[in-house]
Design an enzyme around this catalytic site. Structure first.
Site, PDB file in Angstrom:
ATOM      1  N   MET A  26       0.837  -1.197   0.000  1.00 21.21           N
ATOM      2  CA  MET A  26       0.000   0.000   0.000  1.00 21.21           C
ATOM      3  C   MET A  26       0.878   1.255   0.000  1.00 21.21           C
ATOM      4  O   MET A  26       0.421   2.356   0.297  1.00 21.21           O
ATOM      5  CB  MET A  26      -0.940   0.001   1.205  1.00 21.21           C
ATOM      6  N   GLY A  27       2.172   1.059  -0.309  1.00 23.94           N
ATOM      7  CA  GLY A  27       3.069   2.206  -0.421  1.00 23.94           C
ATOM      8  C   GLY A  27       3.611   2.677   0.917  1.00 23.94           C
ATOM      9  O   GLY A  27       3.520   1.974   1.921  1.00 23.94           O
ATOM     10  N   HIS A  33       9.583  -3.645   3.249  1.00 20.68           N
ATOM     11  CA  HIS A  33       9.109  -3.836   1.875  1.00 20.68           C
ATOM     12  C   HIS A  33      10.291  -4.118   0.944  1.00 20.68           C
ATOM     13  O   HIS A  33      10.213  -4.965   0.057  1.00 20.68           O
ATOM     14  CB  HIS A  33       8.404  -2.583   1.367  1.00 20.68           C
ATOM     15  N   GLY A 143       4.762 -10.401   3.879  1.00 21.06           N
ATOM     16  CA  GLY A 143       5.524 -10.352   5.126  1.00 21.06           C
ATOM     17  C   GLY A 143       4.765 -11.027   6.263  1.00 21.06           C
ATOM     18  O   GLY A 143       3.541 -10.925   6.351  1.00 21.06           O
ATOM     19  N   LYS A 144       5.513 -11.696   7.127  1.00 21.00           N
ATOM     20  CA  LYS A 144       4.898 -12.350   8.287  1.00 21.00           C
ATOM     21  C   LYS A 144       4.560 -11.372   9.399  1.00 21.00           C
ATOM     22  O   LYS A 144       3.977 -11.744  10.402  1.00 21.00           O
ATOM     23  CB  LYS A 144       5.822 -13.458   8.813  1.00 21.00           C
ATOM     24  N   ASP A 146       2.301  -9.295   9.080  1.00 24.87           N
ATOM     25  CA  ASP A 146       0.845  -9.485   9.023  1.00 24.87           C
ATOM     26  C   ASP A 146       0.597 -10.984   8.908  1.00 24.87           C
ATOM     27  O   ASP A 146       0.236 -11.492   7.843  1.00 24.87           O
ATOM     28  CB  ASP A 146       0.260  -8.724   7.832  1.00 24.87           C
ATOM     29  N   VAL A 172      10.904  -7.493   9.463  1.00 20.97           N
ATOM     30  CA  VAL A 172      12.114  -6.678   9.621  1.00 20.97           C
ATOM     31  C   VAL A 172      11.873  -5.723  10.786  1.00 20.97           C
ATOM     32  O   VAL A 172      10.806  -5.106  10.888  1.00 20.97           O
ATOM     33  CB  VAL A 172      12.436  -5.898   8.329  1.00 20.97           C
ATOM     34  N   LEU A 180       8.975  -2.989  11.595  1.00 25.53           N
ATOM     35  CA  LEU A 180       8.770  -1.876  10.659  1.00 25.53           C
ATOM     36  C   LEU A 180       7.347  -1.935  10.107  1.00 25.53           C
ATOM     37  O   LEU A 180       6.828  -3.004   9.796  1.00 25.53           O
ATOM     38  CB  LEU A 180       9.787  -1.954   9.519  1.00 25.53           C
ATOM     39  N   SER A 181       6.729  -0.773  10.028  1.00 27.87           N
ATOM     40  CA  SER A 181       5.357  -0.673   9.530  1.00 27.87           C
ATOM     41  C   SER A 181       5.155   0.741   9.020  1.00 27.87           C
ATOM     42  O   SER A 181       5.700   1.703   9.590  1.00 27.87           O
ATOM     43  CB  SER A 181       4.378  -0.951  10.681  1.00 27.87           C
TER      44      SER A 181
HETATM   45  O1  PAF Z   1      -0.169  -5.821   3.488  1.00 25.18           O
HETATM   46  C1  PAF Z   1      -0.596  -4.870   2.811  1.00 25.18           C
HETATM   47  O2  PAF Z   1       0.063  -3.850   2.618  1.00 25.18           O
HETATM   48  C2  PAF Z   1      -1.977  -4.968   2.192  1.00 25.18           C
HETATM   49  O3  PAF Z   1      -2.865  -5.601   3.051  1.00 25.18           O
HETATM   50  C3  PAF Z   1      -1.992  -5.636   0.800  1.00 25.18           C
HETATM   51  C4  PAF Z   1      -1.550  -7.083   0.871  1.00 25.18           C
HETATM   52  C5  PAF Z   1      -1.080  -4.863  -0.133  1.00 25.18           C
HETATM   53  C6  PAF Z   1      -3.407  -5.613   0.203  1.00 25.18           C
HETATM   54  O4  PAF Z   1      -3.899  -4.310   0.083  1.00 25.18           O
END
Ligand code: PAF
Length: 275
Positions: A26-27, A33, A143-144, A146, A172, A180-181
């Site tokens: 989601m940027g 990432h 990523g784990k 989530d 990470v 990191l988030s």
């Molecule tokens: O983990 C995320 O950033 C989002 O849930 C994803 C997988 C890109 C779906 O919008």
């Protein structure tokens, strides 16, 4: 690196690629990432990162509108990391009309995160299936951090027989342990200094479990530690690492999952532990 905004341009660009890996995001990218990109690299000739803030997975009271949008910086980081294509569609490209057809994940969608964010995993699974159909990757990385999202999506791929390999990536962390988030950017300086306490609580619980204490009691003690520091906890839970079911005593591979709020910011984290 190509930056593409429409499905038709994306299809044209990927048409002749023998293998494609997708990193959906989601940027507002961070090192976690970039690690997903690094992990994907050896597996595919063409690396696609998607950037789309998916309204469907946000509840009405959640942070959809204030979610950070930093496309130019994100593209720069992705270029440095060796990404081949950035797919950054506008809302209308993904949802040209109200999305009435959705993916209904299994009952796991209503537990843990799902209990506090109704409809969240339906929104995640729906957009990820759409992204899979648009990009048609052989491989996708999640990523784990989530953890529940990773399992919900892995189950979707298995049950819908999608020809896609899902690769999980380790969380990470910053040097002080904070996972990191993108949402860490909401934290004030004071909250940022406090935020690693969530991971410390998970480590404390893992230690208790390794010493043979019961998961429930360990969780309660870990949560108390955090709540005494003025966090507001949604849940602490110990589940089977394989399927997130409540573990029977013979299940040894566990994962401790937590969601707690520091001021206005809700942080989630998890830690795997073997007993
Ligand atoms: O983990 C995320 O950033 C989002 O849930 C994803 C997988 C890109 C779906 O919008």
């Amino acid at each position: 690196m190509d930056i593409i905004h429409t499905i038709s341009d994306l299809r044209r660009r990927l048409n002749a690629e023998p293998t494609v890996a997708l990193v959906p995001t989601m940027g507002h990218l961070h090192d976690g990432h970039i690690d997903l990109i690094r992990l994907a690299k050896p597996h595919a000739a063409c690396l696609v990162a998607s950037i789309f803030v998916n309204r469907l997975q946000f509840g009405p009271q959640e942070d959809y509108s204030r979610y950070p949008r930093t496309l130019a910086e994100d593209c720069e980081r992705l270029k440095q990391a060796g990404c081949s294509v950035v797919f950054a569609p506008v809302e209308n490209e993904i949802y040209p009309e109200t999305q009435t057809v959705t993916v209904e994940p299994s009952a796991l969608q209503h537990e843990l995160e799902g209990a506090f964010r109704p409809g969240h995993f339906r929104g995640v699974a729906t957009v990820v299936l759409k992204l899979f159909n648009m990009v048609q990757p052989q491989l996708a990385i999640f990523g784990k951090k989530d953890y529940q999202q990773y399992l919900v999506l892995r189950e979707m791929v298995q049950q819908l027989a999608l020809p896609i390999t899902i690769i999980p990536a380790e969380t990470v962390r910053a040097a002080d342990g904070l996972a990191l988030s993108s949402r860490n950017s909401y934290l004030s300086a004071e909250e940022r200094a406090e935020a690693p306490e969530l991971y410390r609580a998970l480590q404390f619980i893992a230690e208790c479990i390794r010493r043979g204490e019961s998961p429930e009691e360990s969780c309660q003690r870990g949560q108390q530690r955090l709540d005494s520091r003025h966090w507001t906890t949604d849940y602490f839970s110990v589940r089977s690492a394989r399927d997130l079911r409540v573990p029977t005593p013979h299940v040894r591979e566990l994962v401790i999952l937590a969601a707690s709020r520091l001021g206005r910011t809700r942080l989630i984290d998890n830690l795997e532990v073997t007993r």
